[in-house]
Design a protein around this motif. Structure first.
Motif, short mmCIF file in Angstrom:
data_model
loop_
_atom_site.label_atom_id
_atom_site.label_comp_id
_atom_site.label_asym_id
_atom_site.label_seq_id
_atom_site.Cartn_x
_atom_site.Cartn_y
_atom_site.Cartn_z
N GLY A 110 34.29 31.20 15.12
CA GLY A 110 34.75 31.61 13.80
C GLY A 110 35.45 32.93 13.92
O GLY A 110 35.65 33.44 15.04
N ALA A 111 35.82 33.53 12.80
CA ALA A 111 36.47 34.84 12.85
C ALA A 111 35.54 35.84 13.54
O ALA A 111 34.36 35.92 13.23
N CYS A 112 36.05 36.58 14.49
CA CYS A 112 35.22 37.46 15.32
C CYS A 112 35.92 38.79 15.54
O CYS A 112 37.11 38.95 15.22
N THR A 113 35.18 39.73 16.12
CA THR A 113 35.73 41.03 16.48
C THR A 113 35.42 41.30 17.95
O THR A 113 34.26 41.26 18.36
N ILE A 114 36.46 41.59 18.73
CA ILE A 114 36.32 41.88 20.16
C ILE A 114 36.85 43.29 20.36
O ILE A 114 38.05 43.54 20.24
N ASN A 115 35.93 44.21 20.65
CA ASN A 115 36.27 45.62 20.65
C ASN A 115 36.02 46.24 22.02
O ASN A 115 34.90 46.23 22.52
N ASP A 116 37.08 46.75 22.65
CA ASP A 116 36.94 47.48 23.91
C ASP A 116 36.31 46.60 25.00
O ASP A 116 35.35 47.00 25.66
N VAL A 117 36.84 45.39 25.15
CA VAL A 117 36.39 44.45 26.18
C VAL A 117 37.49 44.29 27.21
O VAL A 117 38.66 44.11 26.87
N TRP A 118 37.10 44.32 28.50
CA TRP A 118 38.06 44.35 29.61
C TRP A 118 37.88 43.13 30.51
O TRP A 118 36.76 42.81 30.90
N ALA A 126 41.48 34.14 28.71
CA ALA A 126 40.50 35.21 28.52
C ALA A 126 39.74 35.00 27.21
O ALA A 126 38.52 35.03 27.18
N ILE A 127 40.47 34.79 26.13
CA ILE A 127 39.89 34.67 24.78
C ILE A 127 40.44 33.42 24.10
O ILE A 127 41.66 33.24 24.04
N THR A 128 39.55 32.58 23.60
CA THR A 128 39.95 31.38 22.87
C THR A 128 39.46 31.50 21.44
O THR A 128 38.26 31.67 21.19
N ILE A 129 40.38 31.41 20.48
CA ILE A 129 40.07 31.56 19.05
C ILE A 129 40.05 30.17 18.41
O ILE A 129 41.05 29.47 18.39
N LYS A 130 38.86 29.81 17.87
CA LYS A 130 38.69 28.47 17.30
C LYS A 130 38.43 28.49 15.79
O LYS A 130 38.13 27.44 15.21
N GLN A 131 38.51 29.63 15.18
CA GLN A 131 38.28 29.72 13.74
C GLN A 131 39.21 28.79 12.96
O GLN A 131 40.34 28.56 13.38
N GLU A 132 38.74 28.26 11.83
CA GLU A 132 39.61 27.45 11.00
C GLU A 132 40.47 28.32 10.09
O GLU A 132 41.57 27.95 9.71
N SER A 133 39.92 29.50 9.71
CA SER A 133 40.65 30.42 8.84
C SER A 133 40.11 31.82 9.07
O SER A 133 39.24 32.03 9.91
N GLY A 134 40.62 32.77 8.32
CA GLY A 134 40.16 34.15 8.46
C GLY A 134 40.94 34.91 9.50
O GLY A 134 41.98 34.45 10.00
N THR A 135 40.44 36.09 9.85
CA THR A 135 41.13 36.98 10.78
C THR A 135 40.18 37.43 11.89
O THR A 135 39.08 37.91 11.61
N SER A 136 40.61 37.26 13.11
CA SER A 136 39.90 37.79 14.27
C SER A 136 40.68 39.01 14.79
O SER A 136 41.91 39.00 14.80
N THR A 137 39.92 40.03 15.22
CA THR A 137 40.54 41.26 15.69
C THR A 137 40.16 41.54 17.13
O THR A 137 38.98 41.51 17.48
N ILE A 138 41.17 41.78 17.95
CA ILE A 138 40.98 42.18 19.35
C ILE A 138 41.53 43.60 19.46
O ILE A 138 42.74 43.82 19.38
N SER A 139 40.63 44.57 19.59
CA SER A 139 41.01 45.97 19.49
C SER A 139 40.58 46.73 20.74
O SER A 139 39.42 46.68 21.14
N GLY A 140 41.53 47.43 21.35
CA GLY A 140 41.23 48.16 22.57
C GLY A 140 40.96 47.20 23.72
O GLY A 140 41.04 45.99 23.59
N GLY A 141 40.65 47.75 24.89
CA GLY A 141 40.39 46.91 26.05
C GLY A 141 41.68 46.44 26.71
O GLY A 141 42.77 46.96 26.44
N GLY A 142 41.55 45.44 27.59
CA GLY A 142 42.72 44.96 28.29
C GLY A 142 42.40 43.81 29.22
O GLY A 142 41.24 43.41 29.37
N ALA A 143 43.44 43.27 29.84
CA ALA A 143 43.29 42.13 30.74
C ALA A 143 44.41 42.17 31.77
O ALA A 143 45.51 42.65 31.50
N LYS A 144 44.11 41.62 32.95
CA LYS A 144 45.14 41.51 33.97
C LYS A 144 44.92 40.25 34.80
O LYS A 144 43.82 39.69 34.84
N GLY A 145 45.99 39.82 35.44
CA GLY A 145 45.90 38.68 36.34
C GLY A 145 45.79 37.34 35.65
O GLY A 145 45.11 36.44 36.15
N ALA A 146 46.45 37.17 34.48
CA ALA A 146 46.41 35.89 33.77
C ALA A 146 47.59 35.03 34.22
O ALA A 146 48.74 35.32 33.88
#
Length: 259
Positions: A110-118, A126-146
């Motif tokens: 569902g709508a989620c918050t991912i904060n400062d995850v690396w 890295a992140i799969t969003i399955k919510q039917e509606s609403g807003t998910s926030t990915i704030s800070g953090g980072g990813a490499k090698g995708a």
């Protein structure tokens, strides 16, 4: 009386100038960083850790590395059982490092918050969003090698990606192009620093998807925004166009600076 009022007004003005707007302070403090944390310890999970609806998770030792103790299996599609973390509706996670020994990172049911995850390395997504509606926030953090996608948006609603660092990637964000159930999806990308990638955002404009960009930078990134013709038949979606449009909303050199 007039003098006292004047002094009071001047004092208030000086106090305001000395104390920056709180939102501006937060934005400055959370600017995208290329420095990945050094995890104090590693935990290999036998099964996904589920963060229940409305709950928050931060490890006892901040920036603990979590993985599943398995080697990446490439781009074969995984399920919830392969994830490191599963977030239910309204759940949040913060100050975590996802190690390379996993197939799927975080799944938001569902709508989620991912904060400062690396993500030290991205396998399938890295992140799969399955919510039917609403807003998910990915704030800070980072990813490499995708090799392919960092954020895969399979459900509906909106995904916000802010103050994020991404390096050596296929796509930062992709609205699913051929899911069994298709939605109108939106992504808002702000304060992102992207280095060495193919596409910042891929959307399906035939379903009304939009990607909006603000104050982001891209270095050695081939395409900022790419429109596809999505479908629900499972066929590989075809590319329609690239660059600013009514669906890819940004001004080159202003909302996104490139080098």
């Amino acid at each position: 009386m007039f003098t006292q009022q004047l002094v009071a007004v001047l004092c208030l003005a000086l106090a305001a100038s000395a104390s920056p707007n709180p939102s501006k302070r937060r934005a400055a403090a959370r600017a995208a960083s290329a420095t990945f944390p050094d995890p104090p310890t590693t935990i290999s999970l036998d099964e996904p850790m589920t963060i229940k609806a409305g709950e928050s998770f931060t490890p006892d030792e901040e920036y603990t590395r979590y993985d599943r103790g398995v080697s990446c299996g490439g781009q074969s599609e995984g399920g919830d059982k392969d994830a490191v973390f599963i977030l239910e509706e309204g759940a949040s996670i913060s100050k975590v490092v996802i190690g390379e020994d996993q197939s799927e990172g975080i799944h938001c049911l569902g709508a989620c918050t991912i904060n400062d995850v690396w993500f030290e390395a991205v396998c399938e997504d890295a992140i799969t969003i399955k919510q039917e509606s609403g807003t998910s926030t990915i704030s800070g953090g980072g990813a490499k090698g995708a090799e392919d996608k960092v954020v895969q948006h399979n459900g509906g609603g909106t995904v916000r990606i802010e103050n994020y660092y991404v390096e050596d990637f296929g796509k930062l964000y992709r609205s699913c192009g051929n899911c069994d159930e298709m939605y109108e999806r939106h992504v808002e990308i702000s304060g992102v620093t992207a280095v060495s990638g193919k596409v910042l955002a891929g959307i399906n404009s035939n379903y009304g998807d939009t990607a909006t960009f603000d104050t982001s930078s891209a270095t050695d990134v081939k395409t900022i925004c790419q429109e596809f013709e999505g479908n629900d038949t499972g066929d590989e979606p075809e590319s329609i166009s690239k660059g600013p449009s009514d669906f890819c909303i940004y001004e080159e050199g202003v909302d996104v600076t490139e080098a």
